[in-house]
Design a protein around this motif. Structure first.
Motif, PDB file in Angstrom:
ATOM      1  N   GLU A   1      52.178 -52.260 -15.759  1.00  0.00           N
ATOM      2  CA  GLU A   1      53.589 -51.899 -15.652  1.00  0.00           C
ATOM      3  C   GLU A   1      53.778 -50.383 -15.751  1.00  0.00           C
ATOM      4  O   GLU A   1      54.481 -49.769 -14.945  1.00  0.00           O
ATOM      5  CB  GLU A   1      54.381 -52.639 -16.756  1.00  0.00           C
ATOM      6  N   GLN A   2      53.090 -49.771 -16.743  1.00  0.00           N
ATOM      7  CA  GLN A   2      53.252 -48.323 -16.935  1.00  0.00           C
ATOM      8  C   GLN A   2      52.683 -47.542 -15.754  1.00  0.00           C
ATOM      9  O   GLN A   2      53.230 -46.526 -15.353  1.00  0.00           O
ATOM     10  CB  GLN A   2      52.570 -47.899 -18.235  1.00  0.00           C
ATOM     11  N   LEU A   3      51.588 -48.045 -15.203  1.00  0.00           N
ATOM     12  CA  LEU A   3      50.975 -47.363 -14.059  1.00  0.00           C
ATOM     13  C   LEU A   3      51.920 -47.434 -12.848  1.00  0.00           C
ATOM     14  O   LEU A   3      52.150 -46.426 -12.169  1.00  0.00           O
ATOM     15  CB  LEU A   3      49.621 -48.007 -13.719  1.00  0.00           C
ATOM     16  N   ALA A   4      52.503 -48.629 -12.626  1.00  0.00           N
ATOM     17  CA  ALA A   4      53.420 -48.783 -11.486  1.00  0.00           C
ATOM     18  C   ALA A   4      54.607 -47.837 -11.626  1.00  0.00           C
ATOM     19  O   ALA A   4      54.989 -47.154 -10.659  1.00  0.00           O
ATOM     20  CB  ALA A   4      53.872 -50.237 -11.363  1.00  0.00           C
ATOM     21  N   SER A   5      55.205 -47.736 -12.851  1.00  0.00           N
ATOM     22  CA  SER A   5      56.364 -46.831 -12.955  1.00  0.00           C
ATOM     23  C   SER A   5      55.947 -45.379 -12.844  1.00  0.00           C
ATOM     24  O   SER A   5      56.687 -44.571 -12.274  1.00  0.00           O
ATOM     25  CB  SER A   5      57.219 -47.038 -14.208  1.00  0.00           C
ATOM     26  N   PHE A   6      54.757 -45.031 -13.339  1.00  0.00           N
ATOM     27  CA  PHE A   6      54.276 -43.647 -13.210  1.00  0.00           C
ATOM     28  C   PHE A   6      54.222 -43.247 -11.726  1.00  0.00           C
ATOM     29  O   PHE A   6      54.629 -42.154 -11.350  1.00  0.00           O
ATOM     30  CB  PHE A   6      52.892 -43.510 -13.844  1.00  0.00           C
ATOM     31  N   ILE A   7      53.753 -44.176 -10.891  1.00  0.00           N
ATOM     32  CA  ILE A   7      53.615 -43.868  -9.462  1.00  0.00           C
ATOM     33  C   ILE A   7      54.983 -43.866  -8.764  1.00  0.00           C
ATOM     34  O   ILE A   7      55.305 -42.944  -8.011  1.00  0.00           O
ATOM     35  CB  ILE A   7      52.645 -44.869  -8.786  1.00  0.00           C
ATOM     36  N   ARG A   8      55.799 -44.903  -9.054  1.00  0.00           N
ATOM     37  CA  ARG A   8      57.121 -45.012  -8.415  1.00  0.00           C
ATOM     38  C   ARG A   8      57.970 -43.768  -8.629  1.00  0.00           C
ATOM     39  O   ARG A   8      58.642 -43.293  -7.749  1.00  0.00           O
ATOM     40  CB  ARG A   8      57.886 -46.192  -9.023  1.00  0.00           C
ATOM     41  N   GLU A   9      57.926 -43.250  -9.859  1.00  0.00           N
ATOM     42  CA  GLU A   9      58.836 -42.146 -10.200  1.00  0.00           C
ATOM     43  C   GLU A   9      58.209 -40.769 -10.004  1.00  0.00           C
ATOM     44  O   GLU A   9      58.843 -39.763 -10.273  1.00  0.00           O
ATOM     45  CB  GLU A   9      59.264 -42.298 -11.673  1.00  0.00           C
ATOM     46  N   ASN A  10      56.962 -40.727  -9.548  1.00  0.00           N
ATOM     47  CA  ASN A  10      56.274 -39.438  -9.515  1.00  0.00           C
ATOM     48  C   ASN A  10      56.677 -38.611  -8.296  1.00  0.00           C
ATOM     49  O   ASN A  10      56.552 -39.062  -7.157  1.00  0.00           O
ATOM     50  CB  ASN A  10      54.763 -39.697  -9.485  1.00  0.00           C
ATOM     51  N   PRO A  11      57.160 -37.369  -8.508  1.00  0.00           N
ATOM     52  CA  PRO A  11      57.550 -36.535  -7.354  1.00  0.00           C
ATOM     53  C   PRO A  11      56.384 -36.312  -6.392  1.00  0.00           C
ATOM     54  O   PRO A  11      56.591 -36.127  -5.189  1.00  0.00           O
ATOM     55  CB  PRO A  11      57.993 -35.214  -7.987  1.00  0.00           C
ATOM     56  N   LEU A  12      55.147 -36.346  -6.903  1.00  0.00           N
ATOM     57  CA  LEU A  12      53.982 -36.140  -6.028  1.00  0.00           C
ATOM     58  C   LEU A  12      53.796 -37.290  -5.039  1.00  0.00           C
ATOM     59  O   LEU A  12      53.027 -37.180  -4.091  1.00  0.00           O
ATOM     60  CB  LEU A  12      52.697 -36.014  -6.864  1.00  0.00           C
ATOM     61  N   ASN A  13      54.503 -38.419  -5.276  1.00  0.00           N
ATOM     62  CA  ASN A  13      54.361 -39.567  -4.365  1.00  0.00           C
ATOM     63  C   ASN A  13      55.218 -39.406  -3.101  1.00  0.00           C
ATOM     64  O   ASN A  13      55.261 -40.314  -2.273  1.00  0.00           O
ATOM     65  CB  ASN A  13      54.730 -40.859  -5.093  1.00  0.00           C
ATOM     66  N   PHE A  14      55.879 -38.258  -2.971  1.00  0.00           N
ATOM     67  CA  PHE A  14      56.762 -38.049  -1.822  1.00  0.00           C
ATOM     68  C   PHE A  14      56.353 -36.762  -1.113  1.00  0.00           C
ATOM     69  O   PHE A  14      56.257 -35.712  -1.755  1.00  0.00           O
ATOM     70  CB  PHE A  14      58.225 -37.983  -2.304  1.00  0.00           C
ATOM     71  N   LEU A  15      56.076 -36.857   0.202  1.00  0.00           N
ATOM     72  CA  LEU A  15      55.566 -35.702   0.945  1.00  0.00           C
ATOM     73  C   LEU A  15      56.697 -34.723   1.250  1.00  0.00           C
ATOM     74  O   LEU A  15      57.548 -34.999   2.106  1.00  0.00           O
ATOM     75  CB  LEU A  15      54.906 -36.169   2.246  1.00  0.00           C
TER      76      LEU A  15
ATOM     77  N   PHE B   1      46.544 -39.811 -16.209  1.00  0.00           N
ATOM     78  CA  PHE B   1      47.556 -40.624 -16.878  1.00  0.00           C
ATOM     79  C   PHE B   1      46.895 -41.805 -17.596  1.00  0.00           C
ATOM     80  O   PHE B   1      47.196 -42.088 -18.773  1.00  0.00           O
ATOM     81  CB  PHE B   1      48.573 -41.130 -15.839  1.00  0.00           C
ATOM     82  N   LEU B   2      45.983 -42.499 -16.896  1.00  0.00           N
ATOM     83  CA  LEU B   2      45.329 -43.664 -17.509  1.00  0.00           C
ATOM     84  C   LEU B   2      44.448 -43.248 -18.690  1.00  0.00           C
ATOM     85  O   LEU B   2      44.412 -43.929 -19.715  1.00  0.00           O
ATOM     86  CB  LEU B   2      44.498 -44.428 -16.470  1.00  0.00           C
ATOM     87  N   VAL B   3      43.778 -42.111 -18.553  1.00  0.00           N
ATOM     88  CA  VAL B   3      42.954 -41.608 -19.661  1.00  0.00           C
ATOM     89  C   VAL B   3      43.852 -41.361 -20.880  1.00  0.00           C
ATOM     90  O   VAL B   3      43.567 -41.825 -21.989  1.00  0.00           O
ATOM     91  CB  VAL B   3      42.181 -40.319 -19.249  1.00  0.00           C
ATOM     92  N   GLY B   4      44.997 -40.692 -20.664  1.00  0.00           N
ATOM     93  CA  GLY B   4      45.936 -40.397 -21.757  1.00  0.00           C
ATOM     94  C   GLY B   4      46.462 -41.675 -22.394  1.00  0.00           C
ATOM     95  O   GLY B   4      46.535 -41.798 -23.621  1.00  0.00           O
TER      96      GLY B   4
END
Ligand code: B12
Length: 265
Positions: free
Chosen positions: A15-29, A121-124
């Motif tokens: 769940e945390q990984l999915a939200s990290f990706i969904r909300e991450n500005p780097l996920n948008f070109l 993120f996963l390491v942290g």
């Protein structure tokens, strides 16, 4: 704590990984109208002592430099592998034959930048939970010599129940083959994901039933020979693309407009 009771931890990580990706500005070109690169990830787990890992030093599988999970992290219990599927919007840009789309070669570079953020993120996250952890992809010991790495993201994903290889040598998952992989090794014991396959080419129609072969026709470099996909030819073509579009590059025509693009065919 038992492996079964750690099911909850795994759901939390997912769940945390999915939200990290969904909300991450780097996920948008930025340069392409903020086109989204990755959909929600798939997660798979394998036991650090899965017997497959010891076989990967064989030259015909990965190679002699391959380091099993314990060599990366003493006391390792599990390996978490993830697949980041490219969005339909992004896949659509790379359907035409010939050179890769600008969006695609941006996603190769920006997409791997985000992939590295995901590894951090996963390491942290695992450290916060009180476990030791490393992500080989960002570990200073990681190396690739003559195209042979000391940690393979696809072979790890195969062991972790995420899918099997195709003729194009990409790994095919439930969300297809167009996307990128990453992984972390940790001392947290998690329940391994069941492998829904037996052979390492089970999801490839060409190698199991002699049908399809769509990726052969898609390759702009004619890298497919009677022995399968020739990595030298593929790699030389990627070098040509790099020379033209540096610092960006990529291709993956064999991963788009093929029946395994976004599902198991
Ligand atoms: C070196 C490298 C390359 C080289 C060589 C590719 C290769 N297949 O080895 C070159 C430059 C050609 C290349 C090209 C590309 N790459 Co590349 N590459 C890597 C890297 C760094 C290592 C690959 C590797 O492990 N090679 C080792 C050799 C041995 O692998 P192999 O020959 O394919 O393995 C075969 C044998 O193991 C065989 N086998 C024989 N016996 C057995 C027994 C068992 C039990 C098993 C499991 C297998 C097996 O099956 C395998 C498939 O045929 C990884 C990152 C990483 N650390 O994992 C990315 C990676 C493989 N690349 C990736 C991508 C996306 C690409 C490109 C599409 C580039 C692009 N972005 O446009 C192209 C085409 C990829 C393709 N379809 O193969 C992705 C794969 C995505 C996917 N869906 O699988 C990875 C995982 C990067 C990432 N983080 O996501 N790549």
């Amino acid at each position: 704590m038992t492996v079964t009771s750690n099911r909850e931890e795994l759901d939390q990580i997912q769940e945390q990984l999915a939200s990290f990706i969904r909300e991450n500005p780097l996920n948008f070109l930025e340069a392409h109208n903020k086109m989204k690169m990755y959909d929600d990830p798939l997660l798979g787990v394998s036991s650090a002592d899965d017997p497959y890992y010891d076989t990967f030093v064989k030259p015909e599988i990965v190679g002699p430099d391959f380091l099993p999970p314990f060599a990366w992290l003493p006391g390792a219990k599990s390996v978490i592998s993830y697949f980041l599927p490219f969005t339909k919007e992004l896949r659509d840009t790379n359907r035409k034959p010939g050179p890769p789309s600008q969006e695609w070669i941006s996603a190769r570079i920006e997409g791997e930048k985000l992939n590295n953020e995901i590894r951090h993120f996963l390491v942290g996250l695992m450290e916060e939970m009180g476990y030791a952890v490393t992500a080989p992809g960002i570990d200073p010991r990681f190396s690739v010599k003559n195209r042979v790495p000391n940690w393979s993201e696809r072979h790890t994903a195969f062991v972790s129940g995420l899918g099997t290889f195709g003729l194009h040598r990409g790994l095919i998952t439930e969300k297809g083959t167009a996307g990128r992989f990453g992984s972390v090794i940790t001392t947290l014991a998690l329940p391994p994901t069941p492998r829904k396959y037996k052979g390492y080419y089970d999801y490839c129609l060409y190698l199991t039933q002699g049908k399809c072969g769509a990726c052969i026709k898609r390759c702009p470099a004619d890298a497919f020979t009677s022995e399968g996909k020739n990595n030298q030819i593929c790699s030389d073509y990627l070098d040509q693309i790099l020379a033209e579009y540096a610092p960006r590059y990529g291709c993956a025509k064999c991963n788009v407009n093929v029946p395994c693009e976004h599902k198991i065919p």
